[in-house]
Write a protein that holds these residues in place. Structure first.
Motif, mmCIF file in Angstrom:
data_model
loop_
_atom_site.group_PDB
_atom_site.id
_atom_site.type_symbol
_atom_site.label_atom_id
_atom_site.label_comp_id
_atom_site.label_asym_id
_atom_site.label_seq_id
_atom_site.Cartn_x
_atom_site.Cartn_y
_atom_site.Cartn_z
ATOM 1 N N GLN A 64 52.398 74.138 29.316
ATOM 2 C CA GLN A 64 53.640 74.484 30.019
ATOM 3 C C GLN A 64 54.726 73.460 29.727
ATOM 4 O OE1 GLN A 64 54.399 77.367 31.769
ATOM 5 N NE2 GLN A 64 56.402 76.469 31.484
ATOM 6 N N ASP A 65 54.376 72.183 29.691
ATOM 7 C CA ASP A 65 55.355 71.135 29.389
ATOM 8 C C ASP A 65 55.925 71.306 27.983
ATOM 9 O OD1 ASP A 65 54.959 70.022 31.877
ATOM 10 O OD2 ASP A 65 53.630 68.431 31.154
ATOM 11 N N ARG A 74 63.190 78.151 29.672
ATOM 12 C CA ARG A 74 63.396 79.605 29.741
ATOM 13 C C ARG A 74 62.097 80.389 29.769
ATOM 14 N NH1 ARG A 74 66.558 78.225 25.485
ATOM 15 N NH2 ARG A 74 65.281 79.492 24.123
ATOM 16 N N LEU A 75 61.004 79.806 29.291
ATOM 17 C CA LEU A 75 59.714 80.498 29.271
ATOM 18 C C LEU A 75 58.714 79.784 30.168
ATOM 19 C CD1 LEU A 75 59.259 81.301 25.471
ATOM 20 C CD2 LEU A 75 59.817 82.897 27.286
ATOM 21 N N ARG A 76 57.876 80.581 30.839
ATOM 22 C CA ARG A 76 56.802 80.042 31.679
ATOM 23 C C ARG A 76 55.509 80.769 31.341
ATOM 24 N NH1 ARG A 76 60.838 81.762 34.356
ATOM 25 N NH2 ARG A 76 60.028 83.704 35.158
ATOM 26 N N ALA A 81 47.749 83.629 30.949
ATOM 27 C CA ALA A 81 48.016 83.045 29.630
ATOM 28 C C ALA A 81 47.552 81.591 29.600
ATOM 29 C CB ALA A 81 49.498 83.147 29.293
ATOM 30 N N ALA A 82 47.819 80.853 30.678
ATOM 31 C CA ALA A 82 47.378 79.459 30.742
ATOM 32 C C ALA A 82 45.856 79.365 30.687
ATOM 33 C CB ALA A 82 47.912 78.807 32.022
ATOM 34 N N GLY A 111 61.522 84.341 30.373
ATOM 35 C CA GLY A 111 60.594 85.031 31.261
ATOM 36 C C GLY A 111 59.190 84.480 31.211
ATOM 37 N N ASP A 112 58.268 85.310 31.687
ATOM 38 C CA ASP A 112 56.865 84.933 31.768
ATOM 39 C C ASP A 112 56.128 85.267 30.474
ATOM 40 O OD1 ASP A 112 57.150 84.034 34.346
ATOM 41 O OD2 ASP A 112 56.500 85.910 35.260
ATOM 42 N N VAL A 113 55.368 84.306 29.980
ATOM 43 C CA VAL A 113 54.524 84.519 28.811
ATOM 44 C C VAL A 113 53.171 84.995 29.323
ATOM 45 C CG1 VAL A 113 53.377 83.410 26.855
ATOM 46 C CG2 VAL A 113 55.711 82.736 27.481
#
Length: 180
Positions: A64-65, A74-76, A81-82, A111-113
């Protein structure tokens, strides 16, 4: 110097002799516990500092970092996914993670990955299960051998001291994915 704990005693002794009296920084990697009284321990004694580094999969926020820095936040990563990334063995370490996240950032702008945004080889299937510590160690050893042998399964099996049939079975059982 990589995998100091695997050096033959004679090579460890020679390397320790070469390092004696030198005033240079040298980085070595190896297992945290090296039996005292061995030549490997004498070599490790030349290290001024020791740093324990967790396996990449054990560092939950690092992906994430990296993604946040790369995209300005802009992306999380979604939890799925994590988790999928955390389940990957990462034989290419941070370089591989940077490449995967760079690929994701090139295809998404904000957005969300999700798991579907990850390259196919890094998606965990819905059927996969969590591996226990021994299975994780076996998974990592096989993935490392495959990486070291350039994906050649016959050479990896020889390197691991198992039959090719056993290797294929363990790859399937442990859910080891090979990048194309």
């Amino acid at each position: 110097m990589e995998s100091v704990h695997l050096l033959p005693e004679a090579a460890a002794a020679r390397t320790a002799r070469i390092m004696r009296g030198r005033n240079r920084w040298t980085a070595m990697t190896g297992m945290p516990e090296i039996r005292s009284g061995t030549q490997r321990a004498a070599l490790a004694a030349h290290c001024l500092a020791r740093v324990a580094v967790e396996p990449l999969r054990a560092l939950p926020g690092i992906a994430q970092d990296i993604l946040a820095r790369r995209t300005g936040g802009r992306l999380r990563l979604t939890p799925g996914a994590a988790e999928s990334l955390a389940d990957h063995p990462w034989p290419g370490n941070l370089r591989e993670l940077h490449m995967v996240l760079g690929d994701v950032a090139a295809r998404r702008t904000a957005g969300d990955v999700t798991v579907q945004d990850l390259p196919v080889a890094y998606r965990r299937s819905g059927r996969s299960r969590r591996l226990g510590p021994l299975e994780r160690a076996e998974h990592d050893a096989i993935a490392a051998a495959l990486h070291a042998c350039g994906g050649n399964k016959t050479r990896a099996a020889e390197h691991l001291g198992i039959s090719r049939t056993t290797l294929y079975h363990r790859i399937r059982t442990l859910g080891i994915t090979l990048p194309p």
